[in-house]
Design a protein around this motif. Sequence first.
Motif, short mmCIF file in Angstrom:
data_model
loop_
_atom_site.label_atom_id
_atom_site.label_comp_id
_atom_site.label_asym_id
_atom_site.label_seq_id
_atom_site.Cartn_x
_atom_site.Cartn_y
_atom_site.Cartn_z
N THR A 105 0.90 -1.16 0.07
CA THR A 105 -0.17 -0.37 0.13
C THR A 105 0.87 1.20 0.00
O THR A 105 0.62 2.46 -0.30
CB THR A 105 -1.31 -0.26 1.23
N HIS A 125 -1.92 -2.96 -3.64
CA HIS A 125 -2.81 -4.59 -3.74
C HIS A 125 -4.23 -4.63 -4.00
O HIS A 125 -4.41 -3.83 -3.86
CB HIS A 125 -2.84 -4.14 -1.90
N TRP A 126 -4.50 -5.80 -4.35
CA TRP A 126 -5.62 -5.76 -4.86
C TRP A 126 -6.80 -5.60 -4.25
O TRP A 126 -8.36 -4.62 -4.02
CB TRP A 126 -6.17 -7.19 -5.17
N GLU A 127 -6.89 -5.48 -2.44
CA GLU A 127 -7.86 -4.61 -1.75
C GLU A 127 -7.78 -3.47 -1.83
O GLU A 127 -9.07 -3.20 -1.10
CB GLU A 127 -7.26 -5.80 -0.41
N ASN A 128 -6.80 -3.13 -2.28
CA ASN A 128 -6.68 -1.30 -2.04
C ASN A 128 -6.94 -0.51 -3.21
O ASN A 128 -7.08 0.42 -3.37
CB ASN A 128 -5.74 -1.12 -1.16
N ASN A 149 -3.33 -3.70 -12.18
CA ASN A 149 -4.04 -4.99 -10.74
C ASN A 149 -2.88 -5.82 -11.19
O ASN A 149 -3.50 -7.13 -10.82
CB ASN A 149 -5.81 -5.62 -11.33
N ARG A 204 -4.34 -11.52 -8.47
CA ARG A 204 -5.41 -12.42 -7.93
C ARG A 204 -5.82 -13.81 -8.67
O ARG A 204 -5.02 -13.56 -9.99
CB ARG A 204 -6.45 -12.10 -7.80
N GLN A 257 -18.00 -6.12 0.13
CA GLN A 257 -16.75 -7.00 0.99
C GLN A 257 -16.36 -5.33 -0.53
O GLN A 257 -15.22 -4.18 0.86
CB GLN A 257 -16.35 -6.78 0.30
N ARG A 258 -17.18 -4.48 -0.93
CA ARG A 258 -16.24 -2.62 -1.66
C ARG A 258 -16.54 -1.78 -0.84
O ARG A 258 -15.35 -0.87 -0.59
CB ARG A 258 -17.08 -3.02 -2.84
N GLY A 286 -13.82 -2.46 2.23
CA GLY A 286 -12.70 -1.97 1.90
C GLY A 286 -12.78 0.47 1.92
O GLY A 286 -11.90 0.61 2.46
N GLN A 330 -10.60 2.19 4.13
CA GLN A 330 -9.13 2.72 3.55
C GLN A 330 -9.07 4.19 3.03
O GLN A 330 -8.13 5.20 2.52
CB GLN A 330 -8.99 1.53 2.24
#
Length: 339
Positions: free
Chosen positions: A127, A146-149, A164, A219, A286-287, A290, A294
Amino acid sequence: MVEQLRRTVRPEPSPVQPPAAPKLFVFLLTHQFSMIAFAAALEPLRIANRLARGRLYAWRLVAETAEPARCSNGAAVSVDGPLDAAPRDATVLVCGGLEVQKAASKPVLTWLRRQARLGSRMGALCTGAHVLARAGLLEGRRCTIHWENRAAFAEEFEDVEITNRVYEIDGDRLTCAGGAAAADMMLALIGDEHGPDFARLVADQMIVGSMRGAAEEQRLSAPARLGTRHPRLVTIIKRMEAHIEEPVSPSDLAEGAGMSTRQLERLFRRYLNKSPKRYYMELRLQRARGLLLQTDMSVIAVALASGFTSSAHFSKCYRDQFGRTPYHERGAAEPEERA
């Protein structure tokens, strides 16, 4: 037989010649930085030095203060000192992790901008790209995180091209997704400087099965994540993931996949044990989670970015999914409690 084996075994590449002065990497360890990304970036440099029997690379660890830096797994890492000027030809890597918002403090941003003006090559792990973007050092550049961020980053920094991929090298800007991707990026840098054979030798020492290129996605593929290769299901889920802010109706999803709504329902029940509506809702929530954790976006802005037109409906769905309201997720009081 022995002679035949000698002829077929490929000799290892010869060690490279160390330069007059090693290339310096400055690792900025932020609060709650990722240990795995930091180690994956540092170890290739150490191994390269060992294989070259000399100092190809040198490194310095810095933090906002001279106190040991605490990483996300709780371990403390001693640093060589607080923020200070690095040589013009240094490569500065911001090591990010959790709570990246706190990492982008005024002293850190000021130091990063100064290093960029001095001509340092600037990069980030995990990040850390968020911190570089906050400093204005990624404008007009291509980067990854990172894909989560990724969703939160895209919402906050609209002028930065986010991908990505496992890592991105855009001129003198280097970013990687964190984790093992940090090793991929460093191996690529070593290969550029000392040749692909030497980079593969370093990778062999790390027991890396293959060196991923920058173009590879972070991913697992959708079939791997879902545990199924059903083509229609994969296509539908990809469409859902691409339309979080403006959800597609079940009937349109079914029509786009060439099936009836009832067939769509059976497909999800069979392979995912939930309805299409439930699966889509979980993706959107989930989106939302995040974005809440964040970014500094307001709760209503998060709701809209996640496809909800009513804050009350968003709050109810969020509480049903995570056991707390969006406001409590941030440790804030509900609107009616703040009067």
